[in-house]
Design a protein around this motif. Sequence first.
Motif, PDB file in Angstrom:
ATOM      1  N   ASP A  98      96.468  75.102 -29.106  1.00 55.94           N
ATOM      2  CA  ASP A  98      97.041  76.213 -28.243  1.00 55.94           C
ATOM      3  C   ASP A  98      96.819  75.926 -26.713  1.00 55.94           C
ATOM      4  N   ARG A  99      97.339  76.618 -25.855  1.00 58.74           N
ATOM      5  CA  ARG A  99      97.227  76.581 -24.326  1.00 58.74           C
ATOM      6  C   ARG A  99      95.904  76.707 -24.267  1.00 58.74           C
ATOM      7  N   ASP A 100      95.043  77.544 -24.460  1.00 61.73           N
ATOM      8  CA  ASP A 100      93.584  77.708 -24.245  1.00 61.73           C
ATOM      9  C   ASP A 100      92.901  76.559 -24.459  1.00 61.73           C
ATOM     10  N   ASN A 101      92.959  76.025 -25.600  1.00 64.11           N
ATOM     11  CA  ASN A 101      92.088  74.852 -26.206  1.00 64.11           C
ATOM     12  C   ASN A 101      92.634  73.567 -25.114  1.00 64.11           C
ATOM     13  N   ARG A 102      94.029  73.501 -24.899  1.00 67.87           N
ATOM     14  CA  ARG A 102      94.225  72.334 -24.029  1.00 67.87           C
ATOM     15  C   ARG A 102      93.720  72.152 -22.775  1.00 67.87           C
ATOM     16  N   GLU A 103      93.803  73.538 -22.222  1.00 67.12           N
ATOM     17  CA  GLU A 103      93.164  73.463 -20.932  1.00 67.12           C
ATOM     18  C   GLU A 103      91.824  73.469 -20.693  1.00 67.12           C
ATOM     19  N   HIS A 104      91.170  73.939 -21.863  1.00 64.55           N
ATOM     20  CA  HIS A 104      89.715  73.581 -21.986  1.00 64.55           C
ATOM     21  C   HIS A 104      89.360  72.252 -22.020  1.00 64.55           C
ATOM     22  N   PHE A 105      89.827  71.274 -22.870  1.00 64.60           N
ATOM     23  CA  PHE A 105      89.852  70.115 -23.139  1.00 64.60           C
ATOM     24  C   PHE A 105      90.259  69.451 -21.661  1.00 64.60           C
ATOM     25  N   LYS A 106      91.166  69.687 -21.127  1.00 64.50           N
ATOM     26  CA  LYS A 106      91.325  68.920 -19.938  1.00 64.50           C
ATOM     27  C   LYS A 106      90.313  68.921 -18.602  1.00 64.50           C
ATOM     28  N   GLN A 107      89.960  70.305 -18.552  1.00 69.19           N
ATOM     29  CA  GLN A 107      88.593  70.427 -17.903  1.00 69.19           C
ATOM     30  C   GLN A 107      87.569  69.276 -18.220  1.00 69.19           C
ATOM     31  N   LEU A 108      87.314  69.608 -19.526  1.00 69.97           N
ATOM     32  CA  LEU A 108      86.190  68.711 -19.838  1.00 69.97           C
ATOM     33  C   LEU A 108      86.285  66.978 -19.727  1.00 69.97           C
ATOM     34  N   VAL A 109      87.805  66.628 -19.720  1.00 69.97           N
ATOM     35  CA  VAL A 109      88.063  65.335 -19.549  1.00 69.97           C
ATOM     36  C   VAL A 109      87.795  64.922 -17.997  1.00 69.97           C
ATOM     37  N   ASP A 110      88.337  66.105 -17.213  1.00 74.16           N
ATOM     38  CA  ASP A 110      88.011  65.666 -15.925  1.00 74.16           C
ATOM     39  C   ASP A 110      86.470  65.308 -15.347  1.00 74.16           C
ATOM     40  N   GLU A 111      85.658  65.984 -16.228  1.00 76.50           N
ATOM     41  CA  GLU A 111      84.148  65.701 -15.891  1.00 76.50           C
ATOM     42  C   GLU A 111      83.609  64.523 -16.649  1.00 76.50           C
ATOM     43  N   LEU A 112      84.155  63.735 -17.487  1.00 73.60           N
ATOM     44  CA  LEU A 112      83.732  62.667 -18.016  1.00 73.60           C
ATOM     45  C   LEU A 112      83.211  61.684 -17.090  1.00 73.60           C
ATOM     46  N   MET A 113      81.907  60.896 -17.344  1.00 72.40           N
ATOM     47  CA  MET A 113      81.431  59.959 -16.717  1.00 72.40           C
ATOM     48  C   MET A 113      81.582  58.588 -17.520  1.00 72.40           C
ATOM     49  N   VAL A 114      81.405  57.481 -16.664  1.00 74.93           N
ATOM     50  CA  VAL A 114      81.238  56.164 -17.456  1.00 74.93           C
ATOM     51  C   VAL A 114      79.715  55.669 -17.265  1.00 74.93           C
ATOM     52  N   ARG A 115      79.323  54.904 -18.462  1.00 76.08           N
ATOM     53  CA  ARG A 115      78.095  54.502 -18.456  1.00 76.08           C
ATOM     54  C   ARG A 115      78.113  53.814 -19.728  1.00 76.08           C
ATOM     55  N   GLY A 116      77.104  52.653 -19.879  1.00 73.76           N
ATOM     56  CA  GLY A 116      76.655  52.171 -20.932  1.00 73.76           C
ATOM     57  C   GLY A 116      77.765  50.904 -21.475  1.00 73.76           C
ATOM     58  N   VAL A 117      77.695  50.617 -22.822  1.00 72.48           N
ATOM     59  CA  VAL A 117      78.396  49.549 -23.441  1.00 72.48           C
ATOM     60  C   VAL A 117      79.489  50.237 -24.569  1.00 72.48           C
ATOM     61  N   GLY A 118      80.670  49.826 -24.587  1.00 72.78           N
ATOM     62  CA  GLY A 118      81.574  50.599 -25.518  1.00 72.78           C
ATOM     63  C   GLY A 118      81.488  50.058 -27.074  1.00 72.78           C
ATOM     64  N   VAL A 119      80.956  50.845 -27.778  1.00 73.64           N
ATOM     65  CA  VAL A 119      80.924  50.627 -29.381  1.00 73.64           C
ATOM     66  C   VAL A 119      81.819  51.341 -30.175  1.00 73.64           C
ATOM     67  N   VAL A 120      83.027  50.911 -30.357  1.00 67.23           N
ATOM     68  CA  VAL A 120      84.192  51.703 -30.970  1.00 67.23           C
ATOM     69  C   VAL A 120      84.016  51.852 -32.421  1.00 67.23           C
ATOM     70  N   ASN A 121      83.555  51.257 -33.368  1.00 64.16           N
ATOM     71  CA  ASN A 121      83.257  51.360 -34.750  1.00 64.16           C
ATOM     72  C   ASN A 121      83.000  52.683 -35.214  1.00 64.16           C
ATOM     73  N   GLN A 122      81.746  53.231 -34.750  1.00 63.42           N
ATOM     74  CA  GLN A 122      81.263  54.411 -35.110  1.00 63.42           C
ATOM     75  C   GLN A 122      82.299  55.572 -34.777  1.00 63.42           C
ATOM     76  N   ALA A 123      82.982  55.523 -33.400  1.00 57.86           N
ATOM     77  CA  ALA A 123      83.864  56.686 -33.059  1.00 57.86           C
ATOM     78  C   ALA A 123      85.245  56.297 -33.908  1.00 57.86           C
ATOM     79  N   LEU A 124      85.613  55.330 -34.417  1.00 56.28           N
ATOM     80  CA  LEU A 124      86.816  55.349 -35.316  1.00 56.28           C
ATOM     81  C   LEU A 124      86.336  55.916 -36.653  1.00 56.28           C
TER      82      LEU A 124
END
Length: 1102
Positions: free
Chosen positions: A315-341
């Motif tokens: 819903d709109r509440d959760n989508r807007e909440h996610f957008k704010q959190l996405v905006d704060e994402l930082m990059v660091r480290g090495v990408g290991v995708v297996n566990q995420a999938l």
Amino acid sequence: MKEESKTVKLKDGDPRDPEASGHGQTHIRIAYGQLFLKIKVKLWADTFGRDLYNTVTKYSGSLLLQKKYKDVEPSLSISEVDGLELVRKFSEDMEAMLRRKVEAVKNLVEAAEEADLNHEFNESLVFDYYNSVLINERDENGNYVELGAEFILESNAHFSNLMVNTSISSVQLPTNVYNKDPGILNGVYMSEALNPVFVENFQRDPTLTWQYFGSSTGFFRIYPGIKWTPDENGVIAFDCRNRGWYIQAATSPKDIVIVVDTSGSMKGLRMTIAKHTISTILDTLGENDFVNIIAYSDYIHYIEPCFKGILVQADRDNREHFKQLVDELMVRGVGVVNQALIEAFQILKQFQEARQGSLCNQAIMLITDGAVEDYEPVFEKYNWPDCKVRVFTYLIGREVTFADRMKWIACNNKGYYTQISTLADAQENVMEYLHVLSRPMVINHDHDITWTEAYMDSKLFTSQAKNMMLLTTVAMPVFSKKNETRSHGILLGVVGSDVALRELMKLAPRYKLGVHGYAFLNTNNGYILSHPDLRPLYREGKKLKPKPNYNSVDLSEVEWEDRAETLRTAMINGETGSLSMDVKVPLDKGKRVLFLTNDYFFTDISDTPFSLGVVLSRGHGEYVLLGNTSVEDGLHDLLHPDLTLASDWIYCITDIDPDHRKLSQLEAMVRFLTGEDPDLECDEELVREVLLDAVVTAPMEAYWTALALNASAESEQVVDMAFLGTRAGLLRSTLFVGSEKVSDKKFLTPEDEASVFTMDRFPLWYRQASEQPAGSFVFNLRSAEGPESPGQPMVVTASTAVAVTVDKKTAIAAAVGVQMRLEFLQRTFWAATRQCSAVDGPCLESCQDSELDCFVIDNNGFVLISERSQEMGRFLGEVDGALMTQLLSMGVFSQVTMYDYQAMCRPLSHHPSAARPLVNPISALLTATRWLVNELLLLLLEWTAWGSRRVDQGAEAKAVFHHSHKHKKQDVLQPCDTEYPVFVHQTAVQETNGIIECGACQKIFVMQQIPSSNLLLLVTDPTCDCSIFPLVLQEATEVKYNASVKCDRMRSQKLRRRPDSCHAFHPEENAQECGGTSHTSAPLPMLLLPLCAWVLPPQLLR
């Protein structure tokens, strides 16, 4: 008697007091003083009450009106309303109206599919069409620009008085879609076939509003034709393909897990593009979808830890909440995708097995700048051979090394691969996943009918919207029926038509629901579609704006007394039934409250996801007054100049036939009654009620006119105006002063919604009067807005209800009242308090002496009269905390806690440094540098895109950056829950007195009810300083939830009803059409990016 009044003034140790020796004698003296003060205050209250009652009954004519209704009582009948029958009737009428909209949309679908079947694609097609942005535009030589021929536009009341052309449609394209692309030209040419169907639909059903076709290629054909205005940046950001109605019609419900790479290689512009891609995906989700976002580098984390291991409603509440959190994402480290999938697959499997989520499509969106392997073991274990979860891959950046691997992942999991190398690419590429999800439905040729949640009409009109209107849209998908492309499942687009919820609610006429009753609608998800207490807008400065969560307000947040959610559960399950609840109804912007017992009646609206509720208040709210009068008598009395009808109510249907639109409701009714216009359709039951009320209330005009003539001869101005309203929305009023002298000019005008009959509510003065004891007046202080008195409370309204009783049943027929200046009330009061007794004549001591402090307050504790003008209109607790505290502790007043689940609060700053007066110079330099880099990237993106075939991508990028900066700057108020107190006088306590212990001294007070009113007289001794008592404030406070409770609330999955249909897979689907590579030439901004990354720390390029 003079000695008695002195007793009140004597203080401990006063040498004038012969008994001032010892504590016990002090108590005797205080008690003696209280007794005489009490006698005096009762005399003052009775005198003031009598004088006030005589004035308001004289000028309002309330006794005459009561007599006139009494005279016709033998010819009247009162019947009880059958709530269940009423809700069923309203539901059937609404279903019939909505069915006509569905028929119109079906006609468009058939025409579009037939036109496509007969159209051969022509790569070199040249075709001029009416481009909504370019129509009527001329070049410097005065010639019409290309695609901008003359297009006749006329103002049309049916379309919110916008300039439209009802004979043809026009075509809008977003800035990032090239208006001469062969795919666009062929689609526009083919869809010309819709023009005659638009017109025929509108002629067949003149209640239709906007009809449109949104193409999968990005163009938007809208009828009636309209000129489209770019926003302040010259950008047309509106893209029909990311609107709720398009997405919901094009796909079935879906569970989505977005998996995003936040490793070090994603720094800089890649991360910016990835964030924008996630935001674009979130914009394609609606309240029937479920989502979560997992970020991975050398470990995985849910970007909202509270949502670990679950999916939440998109819903709109959760989508807007996610957008704010996405905006704060930082990059660091090495990408290991297996566990995420693996994590993503496990969530989807658990939800499917637990019968939670959408129970339809499931997909993983993998967003990364590369894949070092193909992760075959993961897919083999969790997804093959059935491929129940589609995997969509988004390669971020220009690097093509990993393109083959990313495509392999998508193609082997029934998904789609795209490469996103610029911000402007995101929109087009994200849309591809919707076309894939739509394939099974297209191959099956299942034309599901989709109804959207409520939303604001922002489709058109960046600069043309005059008023924000809540709508729902009915939409259906349009498919290619060509046999050679059947297995490809080609979605051509979506057709839709808007339904203004206001028009739908007119089918539940206000007059059938009583003084406090109302009707409301909610969706299969429990969200409010329409409700008188839904407040979708909030004020920021001088602007009204939609609240971020305006269309995901749950029924339980408006009908919050339904603690067990019995009503919500029954309505979501589409049941028909009824229940009763004791409710507290806020009035006058939350300053007052009514205690009512409401009966709720509910049923579903067939073939829609909506349920309808009707609320009737117990007592007079469930009775309707019926009577008859001759048309001749009624017509004669209708034509008085002082009479008006509720402008929002539908007495006669005037908005369909263009010849009727210029008529007021009163003019239309007169034409109907005289037979002058046989084509007019009117509500005969309501017309009969109006005629009866017009006849019964007609003598009031002559009565008021005679009074006005006498009043003009009086030297002292008493009352500004008299007014009355009846249950049929009839309003009469008369001025006793010149119109220029009226204190409150907005009163009884549409500008002051609370004082007139609206679609949602009876006037405030009517609603309050209906709950007062018979013959008693309710007084209310109003602010008279004017240059000489900005915000000063200057005007008092007094109103009383007129009830009719037949066979022991009582119904409210009307309410009548006056508006007077506050000065008159004060003069009457000060005169009354100069009375000592009938024998002694005038008193030497009164409320205007410094030795006594007097207040006249209403039954909610607001000060109407005080010796200090700055206290008038304020809550007593803000003026005298000690006195209010004592009245509360004695039970004279009670405190009622109310809740507002639609409030907007100012959030606390997240950064402790935000309040520091001095800014770190290095921080300021870095901020400025970051801004310069962003602007440089913007400029380069725009410059590069300008040279390419898609000429307007730069403007799109500019819009994206502009929006994100603007969003942060204006992120001031946020949705929140608040609680606030309302104070109510306990009517059983008509008089009381007491002593307040204030440390060094004692404060005497006496309270007395003022007869025949909702007013109280309070008299106190002002010489004792009681400031040790805190003030009692009537202000809202935010309900703070601790982290655990807040998380539980966010995770909770409320009951909802899933949509009936689901199209997740089809055996004939061609899954090998799974995407390809994107542009190959790297633009300049991408080449410069490593330099930017080297100059600034990574966190500054977030």
